[in-house]
Design a protein around this motif. Structure first.
Motif, PDB file in Angstrom:
ATOM      1  N   HIS A  53       0.834  -1.202   0.000  1.00  0.00           N
ATOM      2  CA  HIS A  53       0.000   0.000   0.000  1.00  0.00           C
ATOM      3  C   HIS A  53       0.864   1.246   0.000  1.00  0.00           C
ATOM      4  O   HIS A  53       0.556   2.251  -0.655  1.00  0.00           O
ATOM      5  CB  HIS A  53      -0.912  -0.034   1.232  1.00  0.00           C
ATOM      6  CG  HIS A  53      -1.931   1.060   1.248  1.00  0.00           C
ATOM      7  ND1 HIS A  53      -2.660   1.379   2.361  1.00  0.00           N
ATOM      8  CD2 HIS A  53      -2.347   1.919   0.283  1.00  0.00           C
ATOM      9  CE1 HIS A  53      -3.463   2.382   2.089  1.00  0.00           C
ATOM     10  NE2 HIS A  53      -3.297   2.717   0.826  1.00  0.00           N
ATOM     11  N   ALA A  90      -6.217  -2.544  -2.945  1.00  0.00           N
ATOM     12  CA  ALA A  90      -7.207  -3.243  -2.113  1.00  0.00           C
ATOM     13  C   ALA A  90      -7.531  -4.618  -2.685  1.00  0.00           C
ATOM     14  O   ALA A  90      -7.606  -5.612  -1.950  1.00  0.00           O
ATOM     15  CB  ALA A  90      -8.480  -2.400  -2.014  1.00  0.00           C
ATOM     16  N   ALA A 107      -7.792  -4.133   3.269  1.00  0.00           N
ATOM     17  CA  ALA A 107      -8.365  -4.042   1.915  1.00  0.00           C
ATOM     18  C   ALA A 107      -9.790  -3.501   1.950  1.00  0.00           C
ATOM     19  O   ALA A 107     -10.163  -2.630   1.150  1.00  0.00           O
ATOM     20  CB  ALA A 107      -8.339  -5.412   1.256  1.00  0.00           C
TER      21      ALA A 107
END
Length: 302
Positions: A49, A98, A189
């Motif tokens: 991320h 995600a 996510a």
């Protein structure tokens, strides 16, 4: 909004983004090392991320830099809409991360991963500190720019991810249930998607030139019609160049006295001041016209 003010705001945005990029890069390197040492998918997910965040933040930095360029004969409103494209890229990156994290976590749930909860907890706490620092840096610019709001949401997603990783690490340390790592990844996510979709909706609203959600077009009509000398208003259009920069145009039918008494200039000032004060419209354009002109403009005008 003055051009010098725009340049000052974009300069501030660039400084904020440079600081946050440095913070996120440091946290990313720390989490990569920590994930390798601990075997934590949640840390790898959060590090992944962070990669998307770095890309998104660099995109936001480029957008803020380009948006600061002055208007030209070709780009008559300037380059501020580049911020919207930057936010679009950010939203798509968030959704992509995600989905990939969710798939990885789901595949890992059926296995028996070995996770070092202690390392995982220590790295996640350090990451949380860095993310909170990034949020504090970006918070001041998040309300003024859709581009900065996208960057803020990127770092907010990291902060939530760090919290989820900390909880998962505590569960592993105290109970030995290592599947908590995969569950933490799934939570990260799931929490990313709503914020990404919210940002995407705002981008679509701007690019489709819909009226800003905070703008009440009926109320603007009412204010204009309540101005002395105004008989009617039609061809009302409200859109936004970028978030926080609404634009308004309208044809305003006025009484003959306005032109006869030379009050057209004063009426324009009054209308412009009304929209600026009551509706925070950055740029407004009015076409003043007598009733006989409005009568033959056609059925498409309203």
């Amino acid at each position: 909004m003055s051009q010098s003010h725009d340049h000052g705001a974009h300069g501030s945005s660039r400084q904020r983004l440079l600081v946050v990029i440095a913070i996120v890069l440091a946290v990313f390197l720390l989490e990569i090392v920590g994930a390798a040492l601990s075997g934590s998918l949640a840390l790898f997910a959060d590090a992944g991320h962070l990669v998307s965040d770095l890309v998104g933040l660099v995109v936001a930095l480029v957008a803020a830099t380009v948006a600061a360029r002055p208007a030209t004969d070709r780009q008559t409103f300037g380059f501020r809409r580049v911020e919207v494209f930057g936010a679009l890229v950010n939203a798509l990156i968030l959704i992509g991360v995600a989905v990939s994290v969710a798939i990885g976590a789901a595949l890992r749930l059926g296995g028996h991963p070995e996770v070092q909860g202690g390392w995982m907890l220590a790295i996640a706490i350090t990451g949380l500190v860095g993310n909170v620092a990034g949020l504090l840096v970006l918070r001041g610019g998040a309300k003024a720019s859709i581009n900065m709001r996208g960057a803020y949401l990127e770092v907010l997603g990291d902060t939530i991810g760090s919290l989820a990783t900390i909880v998962a690490a505590i569960v592993i340390v105290t109970t030995g249930m290592e599947w908590a790592d995969s569950v933490g990844s799934l939570i990260i996510a799931v929490l990313i998607v709503p914020r990404a979709l919210s940002l995407l909706r705002e981008v679509v609203r701007v690019l489709s030139e819909s009226a800003p959600a905070s703008t009440d077009v009926a109320e603007i009509r009412k204010h204009i019609l309540g101005t002395t000398g105004v008989v009617d208003v039609h061809d009302v259009h409200v859109w936004a160049i970028t978030s926080g920069a609404p634009v308004f145009s309208a044809h305003v039918v006025v009484s003959p006295k306005v032109f006869a008494q030379g009050r057209a200039g004063a009426l324009l000032d009054e209308l412009d001041g009304c929209l600026s004060a009551h509706f925070d419209v950055a740029h407004s354009t009015f076409q003043l016209e007598p009733a006989e002109h409005a009568a033959h403009e056609g059925d498409t005008h309203r």
